[in-house]
Design a protein around this motif. Structure first.
Motif, PDB file in Angstrom:
ATOM      1  N   GLU A 121      73.516  42.052  61.125  1.00 30.35           N
ATOM      2  CA  GLU A 121      74.008  41.778  59.602  1.00 30.35           C
ATOM      3  C   GLU A 121      73.487  43.067  58.784  1.00 30.35           C
ATOM      4  OE1 GLU A 121      72.103  37.869  61.571  1.00 30.35           O
ATOM      5  OE2 GLU A 121      71.704  40.286  61.482  1.00 30.35           O
ATOM      6  N   LEU A 122      72.752  43.903  59.028  1.00 33.09           N
ATOM      7  CA  LEU A 122      72.403  44.960  58.100  1.00 33.09           C
ATOM      8  C   LEU A 122      72.933  46.498  58.343  1.00 33.09           C
ATOM      9  CD1 LEU A 122      68.515  44.180  57.531  1.00 33.09           C
ATOM     10  CD2 LEU A 122      70.402  43.751  55.919  1.00 33.09           C
ATOM     11  N   SER A 140      75.730  47.709  59.656  1.00 32.96           N
ATOM     12  CA  SER A 140      77.091  48.466  58.941  1.00 32.96           C
ATOM     13  C   SER A 140      76.588  49.022  57.503  1.00 32.96           C
ATOM     14  CB  SER A 140      78.062  47.338  58.734  1.00 32.96           C
ATOM     15  OG  SER A 140      77.942  46.517  58.057  1.00 32.96           O
ATOM     16  N   HIS A 141      75.832  47.982  56.838  1.00 37.08           N
ATOM     17  CA  HIS A 141      75.436  48.414  55.343  1.00 37.08           C
ATOM     18  C   HIS A 141      74.602  50.056  55.375  1.00 37.08           C
ATOM     19  CE1 HIS A 141      77.319  44.832  53.799  1.00 37.08           C
ATOM     20  NE2 HIS A 141      76.600  44.236  54.919  1.00 37.08           N
ATOM     21  N   LEU A 142      73.530  49.678  56.447  1.00 35.71           N
ATOM     22  CA  LEU A 142      72.682  50.953  56.645  1.00 35.71           C
ATOM     23  C   LEU A 142      73.428  52.181  57.116  1.00 35.71           C
ATOM     24  CD1 LEU A 142      69.320  49.237  58.019  1.00 35.71           C
ATOM     25  CD2 LEU A 142      69.869  50.330  55.729  1.00 35.71           C
ATOM     26  N   GLU A 143      74.419  51.781  57.892  1.00 33.81           N
ATOM     27  CA  GLU A 143      75.297  53.116  58.450  1.00 33.81           C
ATOM     28  C   GLU A 143      76.133  53.623  57.202  1.00 33.81           C
ATOM     29  OE1 GLU A 143      75.886  52.212  63.078  1.00 33.81           O
ATOM     30  OE2 GLU A 143      77.189  51.205  61.646  1.00 33.81           O
ATOM     31  N   ASP A 144      76.641  52.736  56.309  1.00 34.54           N
ATOM     32  CA  ASP A 144      77.412  53.114  55.147  1.00 34.54           C
ATOM     33  C   ASP A 144      76.619  54.026  54.174  1.00 34.54           C
ATOM     34  OD1 ASP A 144      79.594  51.921  56.071  1.00 34.54           O
ATOM     35  OD2 ASP A 144      79.597  50.509  54.721  1.00 34.54           O
ATOM     36  N   ALA A 145      75.493  53.700  53.909  1.00 30.46           N
ATOM     37  CA  ALA A 145      74.284  54.100  53.095  1.00 30.46           C
ATOM     38  C   ALA A 145      74.041  55.543  53.481  1.00 30.46           C
ATOM     39  CB  ALA A 145      73.161  53.214  52.833  1.00 30.46           C
ATOM     40  N   ARG A 147      76.847  58.046  52.941  1.00 29.73           N
ATOM     41  CA  ARG A 147      76.906  58.417  51.781  1.00 29.73           C
ATOM     42  C   ARG A 147      75.649  59.187  51.338  1.00 29.73           C
ATOM     43  NH1 ARG A 147      78.142  53.180  51.214  1.00 29.73           N
ATOM     44  NH2 ARG A 147      75.838  52.724  50.079  1.00 29.73           N
ATOM     45  N   LEU A 197      68.590  55.191  50.744  1.00 23.04           N
ATOM     46  CA  LEU A 197      68.631  54.856  49.444  1.00 23.04           C
ATOM     47  C   LEU A 197      67.647  55.446  48.433  1.00 23.04           C
ATOM     48  CD1 LEU A 197      68.858  51.031  50.510  1.00 23.04           C
ATOM     49  CD2 LEU A 197      70.679  52.241  49.717  1.00 23.04           C
ATOM     50  N   ARG A 224      70.789  42.928  40.145  1.00 27.36           N
ATOM     51  CA  ARG A 224      71.835  42.745  40.999  1.00 27.36           C
ATOM     52  C   ARG A 224      72.133  41.496  41.331  1.00 27.36           C
ATOM     53  NH1 ARG A 224      69.894  47.546  41.345  1.00 27.36           N
ATOM     54  NH2 ARG A 224      71.023  49.434  41.858  1.00 27.36           N
TER      55      ARG A 224
END
Length: 124
Positions: free
Chosen positions: A23-24, A26-31, A34, A43, A61
């Motif tokens: 669940e995390l 793809s978000h960590l890979e995107d971060a 970036r 981050l 947020r």
């Protein structure tokens, strides 16, 4: 591999391996993408913040997203994940290792009885 703040004084317990759950990921890979090549933190805005400052940012947020904050934000996030992992069939010893608590602490403070547990028990 994460550093355990509360176990720093015990060399053999100072670090532990914790999986990055799907669940995390793809978000960590995107971060990470970036952040760029050679970045130490994915981050960086949060790297030097205290727990309370991170909580404040999280609350901002939630507000922006129109989600009302719930009591004991970090404890409840941890509680939900611990319950999910046990429900997924991971052994309690493994879940407690990942979340850095004991089975007694997990039982007394984190594991939840969820609506789906009751539904399963009554055959629905």
């Amino acid at each position: 591999t994460v550093e355990s703040q509360k176990n720093k004084r015990y060399p053999r317990k100072r670090f532990r391996d914790v999986p990055i759950f799907p669940e995390l990921l793809s978000h960590l890979e995107d971060a990470r993408d970036r952040a760029g090549v050679g970045a130490v933190h994915v981050l960086p805005r949060f790297a030097k913040l205290s727990g309370e400052a991170i909580r404040s940012q999280f609350l901002k947020r939630l507000d922006k997203a129109g989600v009302p904050p719930w009591p004991r934000i970090w404890n409840n996030l941890r509680s939900t994940r611990e319950t999910e992992l046990v429900d997924q069939g991971f052994p309690m010893s493994v879940v407690c290792y990942w979340l850095n608590n004991s089975p007694k602490v997990a039982h007394d403070h984190y594991l939840q009885v969820a609506a789906h547990h009751v539904q399963k028990a009554i055959g629905k």
